[in-house]
Write a protein that holds these residues in place. Sequence first.
Motif, PDB file in Angstrom:
ATOM      1  N   PRO A   1       5.825  32.050  -7.455  1.00 56.95           N
ATOM      2  CA  PRO A   1       4.729  33.037  -7.462  1.00 56.95           C
ATOM      3  C   PRO A   1       4.731  33.957  -6.250  1.00 56.95           C
ATOM      4  N   LYS A   2       5.486  33.622  -5.199  1.00 60.09           N
ATOM      5  CA  LYS A   2       5.468  34.425  -3.986  1.00 60.09           C
ATOM      6  C   LYS A   2       6.721  35.283  -3.833  1.00 60.09           C
ATOM      7  N   LEU A   3       7.372  35.580  -4.956  1.00 59.23           N
ATOM      8  CA  LEU A   3       8.494  36.499  -4.895  1.00 59.23           C
ATOM      9  C   LEU A   3       8.040  37.860  -4.369  1.00 59.23           C
ATOM     10  N   ASP A   4       8.889  38.498  -3.560  1.00 52.73           N
ATOM     11  CA  ASP A   4       8.570  39.831  -3.049  1.00 52.73           C
ATOM     12  C   ASP A   4       8.926  40.916  -4.051  1.00 52.73           C
ATOM     13  N   ALA A   5       9.863  40.625  -4.959  1.00 59.74           N
ATOM     14  CA  ALA A   5      10.294  41.613  -5.944  1.00 59.74           C
ATOM     15  C   ALA A   5      11.160  40.914  -6.989  1.00 59.74           C
TER      16      ALA A   5
ATOM     17  N   ALA B   1       1.562  39.897 -12.538  1.00 58.96           N
ATOM     18  CA  ALA B   1       1.607  38.822 -11.542  1.00 58.96           C
ATOM     19  C   ALA B   1       1.652  39.377 -10.117  1.00 58.96           C
ATOM     20  N   GLY B   2       1.663  40.713  -9.987  1.00 53.03           N
ATOM     21  CA  GLY B   2       1.665  41.334  -8.663  1.00 53.03           C
ATOM     22  C   GLY B   2       3.024  41.365  -7.999  1.00 53.03           C
ATOM     23  N   ILE B   3       4.101  41.249  -8.789  1.00 57.57           N
ATOM     24  CA  ILE B   3       5.461  41.230  -8.238  1.00 57.57           C
ATOM     25  C   ILE B   3       6.149  42.555  -8.560  1.00 57.57           C
ATOM     26  N   PRO B   4       6.524  43.362  -7.543  1.00 55.10           N
ATOM     27  CA  PRO B   4       7.184  44.646  -7.777  1.00 55.10           C
ATOM     28  C   PRO B   4       8.444  44.484  -8.628  1.00 55.10           C
ATOM     29  N   VAL B   5       8.689  45.458  -9.509  1.00 60.54           N
ATOM     30  CA  VAL B   5       9.735  45.335 -10.522  1.00 60.54           C
ATOM     31  C   VAL B   5      10.778  46.444 -10.391  1.00 60.54           C
ATOM     32  N   TYR B   6      12.044  46.047 -10.292  1.00 61.81           N
ATOM     33  CA  TYR B   6      13.174  46.949 -10.548  1.00 61.81           C
ATOM     34  C   TYR B   6      13.558  46.713 -11.998  1.00 61.81           C
TER      35      TYR B   6
ATOM     36  N   GLY C   1      -1.589  48.267  -9.781  1.00 67.92           N
ATOM     37  CA  GLY C   1      -1.180  48.792  -8.487  1.00 67.92           C
ATOM     38  C   GLY C   1       0.111  48.186  -7.979  1.00 67.92           C
ATOM     39  N   THR C   2       0.865  47.521  -8.866  1.00 63.59           N
ATOM     40  CA  THR C   2       2.135  46.894  -8.481  1.00 63.59           C
ATOM     41  C   THR C   2       3.266  47.900  -8.651  1.00 63.59           C
ATOM     42  N   LYS C   3       4.173  47.943  -7.689  1.00 62.16           N
ATOM     43  CA  LYS C   3       5.226  48.949  -7.679  1.00 62.16           C
ATOM     44  C   LYS C   3       6.213  48.742  -8.836  1.00 62.16           C
ATOM     45  N   LEU C   4       6.542  49.856  -9.507  1.00 66.20           N
ATOM     46  CA  LEU C   4       7.497  49.878 -10.611  1.00 66.20           C
ATOM     47  C   LEU C   4       8.597  50.872 -10.294  1.00 66.20           C
TER      48      LEU C   4
ATOM     49  N   LEU D   1      24.131  50.428  -5.783  1.00 63.06           N
ATOM     50  CA  LEU D   1      23.694  50.008  -4.451  1.00 63.06           C
ATOM     51  C   LEU D   1      22.625  50.948  -3.922  1.00 63.06           C
ATOM     52  N   LEU D   2      22.793  52.247  -4.171  1.00 68.18           N
ATOM     53  CA  LEU D   2      21.817  53.207  -3.680  1.00 68.18           C
ATOM     54  C   LEU D   2      20.475  53.053  -4.382  1.00 68.18           C
ATOM     55  N   THR D   3      20.503  52.800  -5.703  1.00 68.64           N
ATOM     56  CA  THR D   3      19.234  52.640  -6.408  1.00 68.64           C
ATOM     57  C   THR D   3      18.533  51.355  -5.989  1.00 68.64           C
ATOM     58  N   VAL D   4      19.282  50.269  -5.883  1.00 62.83           N
ATOM     59  CA  VAL D   4      18.668  49.002  -5.466  1.00 62.83           C
ATOM     60  C   VAL D   4      18.107  49.126  -4.054  1.00 62.83           C
ATOM     61  N   THR D   5      18.862  49.763  -3.160  1.00 59.33           N
ATOM     62  CA  THR D   5      18.387  49.964  -1.793  1.00 59.33           C
ATOM     63  C   THR D   5      17.130  50.820  -1.780  1.00 59.33           C
ATOM     64  N   GLU D   6      17.136  51.879  -2.597  1.00 55.49           N
ATOM     65  CA  GLU D   6      15.967  52.756  -2.667  1.00 55.49           C
ATOM     66  C   GLU D   6      14.742  51.974  -3.158  1.00 55.49           C
ATOM     67  N   PHE D   7      14.947  51.113  -4.148  1.00 54.64           N
ATOM     68  CA  PHE D   7      13.850  50.278  -4.651  1.00 54.64           C
ATOM     69  C   PHE D   7      13.301  49.381  -3.550  1.00 54.64           C
ATOM     70  N   LEU D   8      14.172  48.705  -2.817  1.00 53.39           N
ATOM     71  CA  LEU D   8      13.716  47.779  -1.787  1.00 53.39           C
ATOM     72  C   LEU D   8      13.001  48.519  -0.654  1.00 53.39           C
ATOM     73  N   ARG D   9      13.476  49.698  -0.313  1.00 51.54           N
ATOM     74  CA  ARG D   9      12.791  50.497   0.714  1.00 51.54           C
ATOM     75  C   ARG D   9      11.435  50.980   0.198  1.00 51.54           C
ATOM     76  N   PHE D  10      11.359  51.258  -1.089  1.00 54.14           N
ATOM     77  CA  PHE D  10      10.093  51.632  -1.721  1.00 54.14           C
ATOM     78  C   PHE D  10       9.101  50.475  -1.617  1.00 54.14           C
ATOM     79  N   VAL D  11       9.583  49.263  -1.856  1.00 50.78           N
ATOM     80  CA  VAL D  11       8.720  48.084  -1.766  1.00 50.78           C
ATOM     81  C   VAL D  11       8.271  47.846  -0.325  1.00 50.78           C
ATOM     82  N   ILE D  12       9.209  47.978   0.611  1.00 49.98           N
ATOM     83  CA  ILE D  12       8.906  47.649   2.007  1.00 49.98           C
ATOM     84  C   ILE D  12       8.070  48.740   2.678  1.00 49.98           C
ATOM     85  N   HIS D  13       8.499  50.001   2.506  1.00 49.04           N
ATOM     86  CA  HIS D  13       7.907  51.097   3.271  1.00 49.04           C
ATOM     87  C   HIS D  13       7.088  52.064   2.422  1.00 49.04           C
ATOM     88  N   GLY D  14       7.156  51.950   1.090  1.00 47.41           N
ATOM     89  CA  GLY D  14       6.467  52.908   0.240  1.00 47.41           C
ATOM     90  C   GLY D  14       7.117  54.272   0.221  1.00 47.41           C
TER      91      GLY D  14
END
Length: 798
Positions: free
Chosen positions: A465-469, A489-494, A517-520, A728-741
């Motif tokens: 339940p505590k997954l970050d993404a 469940a409040g878990i951001p989704v790629y 309000g969960t990131k998609l 790699l660029l899309t996955v990285t962009e997603f993770l930066r979106f989750v971390i920094h918005g």
Amino acid sequence: MKTPSVLCAMALRDLGPRTVSQLAKATGLSRPTVEAALSFLTELGLAGHEELTPGGRDAGRPAKVFRFIAGHGCVAGIDVGLHTMRVMVADLAGDVRNYLEVPLPTDLRGPDRLRTLVALLDQSLEACALERGDLLAIGVAVSGIVGVDGRLTVSHILPAWTDLDIAGQISAEFGCPARLENDIRSAVLAESHLGAARLADTVVYVLAGHRVAVSLIVGGKVHKGRHSAAGEVGALAFSQIIGSDGGIEWTTGQTAEDVFAQAATGDPKSVAEIDSFIQRIAPGIATLALVIDPDVVVLGGGISRAGARIMPALRQAVNGQIKIPIQPKLVASELGAESVVVGAVVSALGMAGEDIYGPAGASLPAINFTAAMDAKGTGAVVEAGTAQAAQAAKAAQPTDAAALRVGIVGVGARGSLGLKVEASGLGRIVAAADPSAAGRQRALDLFGPDITLAGDHRELIASQPKLDAVVVTSPDDTHADVAVDFLQAGIPVYLEKPVATLAHDADRVLQAAADTGTKLYVGHNMRHMAVVRLMRDIIARGEIGDVKAVWCRHFVGNGGDYYFKDWHADRKHSTGLLLQKGAHDIDIIHWLAGGYTKNVVAMGDLAVYGDVTDRRDNSQQLMTDWFSMENWPPLSQRGLNPVIDVEDISIVAMTLDNGVLASYEQCHFTPDYWRNYTVIGTEGRLENFGDGNGGVVRVWNRRTGYSADADQSYPIIEDGQGHGDADLLTVTEFLRFVIHGEATQTSPVAARNAVMTAIAATESLRHGAQPHTVAPVPEDLLRYFHNNQNPPSTTQPN
């Protein structure tokens, strides 16, 4: 003239591992010449090889596959600013190994600033497991006039460095060549190499923010002038906006960034100051444009960050100053604050190339700028000298503890996306769900024995339940249910594209993201492909005027293997290949055209693969198990899916909401596999020939008969950013979106509209080319996603 060894080194560096035969074809050299060149490169340490053992009963001698050894050495670029020092270390392929950005006190003395430079470079080398002996060259950028002898002659920021051989001291310290250069010249070099002025022959670069400065590229080279002071023309061209201290005097904020931030909130005084600034800077830009007559004028510095707000008004003001029928191309910087340090790295790579290859050195690789941002560290303010600098730099490095805990659902052909999570350095796969035992075993093989396994996504949510993404790569018809459950469940989704296979499911996914309000994030990785970015850059620079038509032909040479041997061939699971395969291209058509499809008409047929009678259930295998380039011609295919009721050829005509007309054609039984785009505007057209390394985008701007050479030709340089590496660029962009918005290149609204267009087109072709209307996204969802999935009070666009 480049030697055979240089040509082979560039081919291995830019195209990836190759056999001797492949290198001979790529370079146009004979096989013996290539072999001799590879022997030289191997002795030099720039190339290595491994034996590729062919399988099968008739296997012959193992083939040698050669690769470029980017780690043969490294270079460094350093931006010595008044408030900040930036240090970037890159390998010979242009991949950034480490990047530090450390604040400095403005009163840091000259000797201490030099010691800080040495300490930070040492720390940066240590952070990427390199030593001083690995350095081949160092580029250093400073504010001021750098004379022809490489010494700083005038500098308000670093007066203690003037007339000293600073480059010589740095060279002696690290045992490699070093070069001092003016910071604005470094910036224009970077913009010319991989920024807003790529491949332009003549460039005017105007930096405006804290101060105003100018740099020039003439004939493809940075223009210095006899006294190395050519860029100081800015002191005359912009004298009316420069204060007594040499800087720009802002009244509604301390910096340009402050003023634009306040203007974004509607502050009338800041808006008025910006309008006044535009009118005051326009005559200077117009003067430079008429004197130099450049291909492009690049606006850098603090005001470039407000490009969308300032550029249209600035273009109008500049054009209003010019009384002859010439309108200079005026664009905002693409590299921002990093342009100076990137330019220093480019300079260092040039020095290293000359040292390795001789005067006719290899062309420079592009800097992997995304890697630079991901490798970036920030430190505390450096008080003085070596110890503090090293401590600040060390504190700046990211740690594994900060990596996001990410799950993955569906470990099939696209399960390798999970490896991109770990390659980004921002996350790690800690859990995986797949209904098949084979899928769960693949997860263990890919991500290690310590991950948590689950039979389905609901079990994964319950156990983690505590997954970050989470990364969702399950079959397309499961996307909506899986994504909605994780969002709730409040878990951001790629979410791997397409967002859904049914119209109501696409809106259901977006609604769940907005409600919770969960990131998609939807993984339309083609937006990061080099060919697409190049075409979009050409359009953004105004080279073909306003876009009026976009055509795309997609030759899906591997279609029989990719889409007709598993669930893709069954419309019950995929809806059709206009959706499953075409959503990629429809999204790019929309992106290049700047609009979304409103009306659509389509035709299509199952013309070939329906005649193949050899069928079997391949559900326990992956596409990689049956794929072979020898599966040709199409009617000789074996083991097709038991159900085949999707079209293998289709033609779509679209009218977009901004009046652009577009078409998309898709064929799954061609021998070749690539995409061909044509974009036609009011002042020209562009077209790509090939969509990866070795390809080219050509632009025609003049009336002519048949002209294969075009007026401009831009090579497609993937720099590790082809379709696969765009993952790699899309996955990285997603993770930066989750971390920094951070704002993203992809958009859930665009992904939804691509699906809706594909569904409408599929309905049209299955009902006698009946015209269909594409339903627009609901207004409330449009506002939410255009606000970067932020609360209504914020204004950051998506």
